[in-house]
Enzyme design. Structure first.
Site, PDB file in Angstrom:
ATOM      1  N   LYS A   1      65.592  32.349  52.297  1.00  0.00           N
ATOM      2  CA  LYS A   1      65.452  33.162  51.321  1.00  0.00           C
ATOM      3  C   LYS A   1      66.991  33.207  50.875  1.00  0.00           C
ATOM      4  CE  LYS A   1      63.385  37.552  49.543  1.00  0.00           C
ATOM      5  NZ  LYS A   1      62.724  36.841  48.404  1.00  0.00           N
TER       6      LYS A   1
HETATM    7  N1  PMP Z   1      58.074  33.061  47.420  1.00  0.00           N
HETATM    8  C1  PMP Z   1      59.046  33.264  46.685  1.00  0.00           C
HETATM    9  C2  PMP Z   1      59.842  32.402  46.184  1.00  0.00           C
HETATM   10  C3  PMP Z   1      59.436  34.614  46.710  1.00  0.00           C
HETATM   11  O1  PMP Z   1      60.496  35.144  46.080  1.00  0.00           O
HETATM   12  C4  PMP Z   1      58.772  35.672  47.468  1.00  0.00           C
HETATM   13  C5  PMP Z   1      59.461  37.166  47.512  1.00  0.00           C
HETATM   14  N2  PMP Z   1      60.021  37.288  48.586  1.00  0.00           N
HETATM   15  C6  PMP Z   1      57.654  35.236  48.084  1.00  0.00           C
HETATM   16  C7  PMP Z   1      57.118  34.039  48.118  1.00  0.00           C
HETATM   17  C8  PMP Z   1      56.770  36.204  48.888  1.00  0.00           C
HETATM   18  O2  PMP Z   1      57.573  36.574  50.000  1.00  0.00           O
HETATM   19  P1  PMP Z   1      57.136  37.967  50.730  1.00  0.00           P
HETATM   20  O3  PMP Z   1      55.812  38.119  51.068  1.00  0.00           O
HETATM   21  O4  PMP Z   1      58.035  37.636  52.273  1.00  0.00           O
HETATM   22  O5  PMP Z   1      57.876  39.121  49.918  1.00  0.00           O
END
Ligand code: PMP
Length: 301
Positions: free
Chosen positions: A153
């Site tokens: 991320k």
């Molecule tokens: N894909 C992207 C591009 C994101 O930014 C997010 C948000 N973090 C997610 C998927 C979902 O991830 P999570 O369930 O860990 O929040």
């Protein structure tokens, strides 16, 4: 506004007023995007804050940092303790928590020698509920997995998400659905994506997406409820014949999709698996049941 005169944030071992927190204008993060972050939700359980699956989020923060050469020295447990302390100091219960790690001042194209860490939070109660999202298939594809660390991320990756989401909104939609470099459905600008067809759910496998923690929670709930799921790439033309679809993410939770490029789905939202999963996810996050007791390990495969 995310903060006021009383908000406290954590920065490199210190508690400071949000308005006094600062980052050097020479930090590499500002110039090249070399930062990583997390988004974690805290829910009220008997009036007390409880973060949902915070250990997985902090593990991903450490993974993301290492992926771009930003190493900091905090354990998952320490990060968890600091965050609960942050919540207490701000008198916050239901919140969105944003830990972030960023580079030192440096203009050269190499790994930063030191990493800095901050954690801030803001009140957040939102539940998408019955509001359905109108998605637009974006012309901005997801970043190529051979040109970045797709499962990390990383701050810089979000320029791609911002381009896609802003373009979708400018065209009158709520959010963007992005394809991978080969034209298969990947994910939304800030959430993972599932479609339902003939009694089976489909979601893109890891490879071209950020495999989210909510996506993993949904896979685990499906296993418990006996809902069949296939992690398989699919094309937009298959999506146009689907019975339903939904987006999942820490902020989005489980949000139903109304239409893709104005084309609605065969089933009513309330008769889809997505609706059942929305209610189950709501229980998992907001009831006094520990996730680990109901479910198992991360399943990203
Ligand atoms: N894909 C992207 C591009 C994101 O930014 C997010 C948000 N973090 C997610 C998927 C979902 O991830 P999570 O369930 O860990 O929040």
């Amino acid at each position: 506004m995310y903060f006021d005169d009383h908000t406290i944030i954590y920065q490199d071992g210190k508690w400071v007023k949000a308005s006094d927190g600062h980052i050097s204008v020479y930090s590499q993060v500002l110039h090249y995007g070399t930062g990583v972050f997390e988004g974690i939700r805290s829910y009220a359980i008997d009036g007390q804050p409880r973060m949902f699956r915070s250990e997985e989020h902090f593990k991903r923060l450490i993974y993301s940092s290492n992926a771009i050469g930003l190493s900091f020295h905090k354990t998952v447990l320490e990060l968890k303790q600091i965050t609960y302390d942050l919540m207490r100091r701000n008198n916050m219960v239901e919140a969105y928590i944003r830990p972030f790690v960023y580079s030192d001042p440096m203009m050269s194209l190499s790994y930063s020698e030191a990493a800095h860490i901050g954690i801030c939070a803001w009140p957040w109660r939102k539940l998408h509920g019955e509001k359905l999202t109108r998605l637009y298939i974006s012309s901005y594809c997801r970043p190529h997995p051979r040109s970045c660390k797709i499962e990390a991320k990383v701050s810089g990756h979000y320029v791609n998400s911002i381009l896609a989401a802003t373009d979708a909104r400018a065209k009158g939609y709520d959010d963007a659905l992005q394809l991978d470099v080969d034209g298969y459905v990947a994910e939304c600008s800030g959430a993972n994506f599932f479609m339902e067809k003939d009694g089976v759910l489909y979601t893109s496998p890891p490879g071209h997406i950020l495999p989210g923690i909510t996506r993993d929670s949904i896979l685990q709930i499906c296993r418990r409820l006996g809902i069949p799921v296939k992690q398989k790439r699919f094309l937009p033309k298959e999506l146009f014949e689907a019975d339903g679809a939904f987006m999942v993410g820490t902020a989005a939770e489980v949000s139903g999709v109304q239409s893709i490029d104005d084309k609605p789905f065969a089933k009513k939202w309330t008769s889809t698996f997505g609706y059942t999963l929305q209610k189950e996810y709501e229980k998992a996050t907001r009831q006094d049941i520990k996730w680990e007791e109901m479910n198992q390990e991360m399943d990203t495969g």
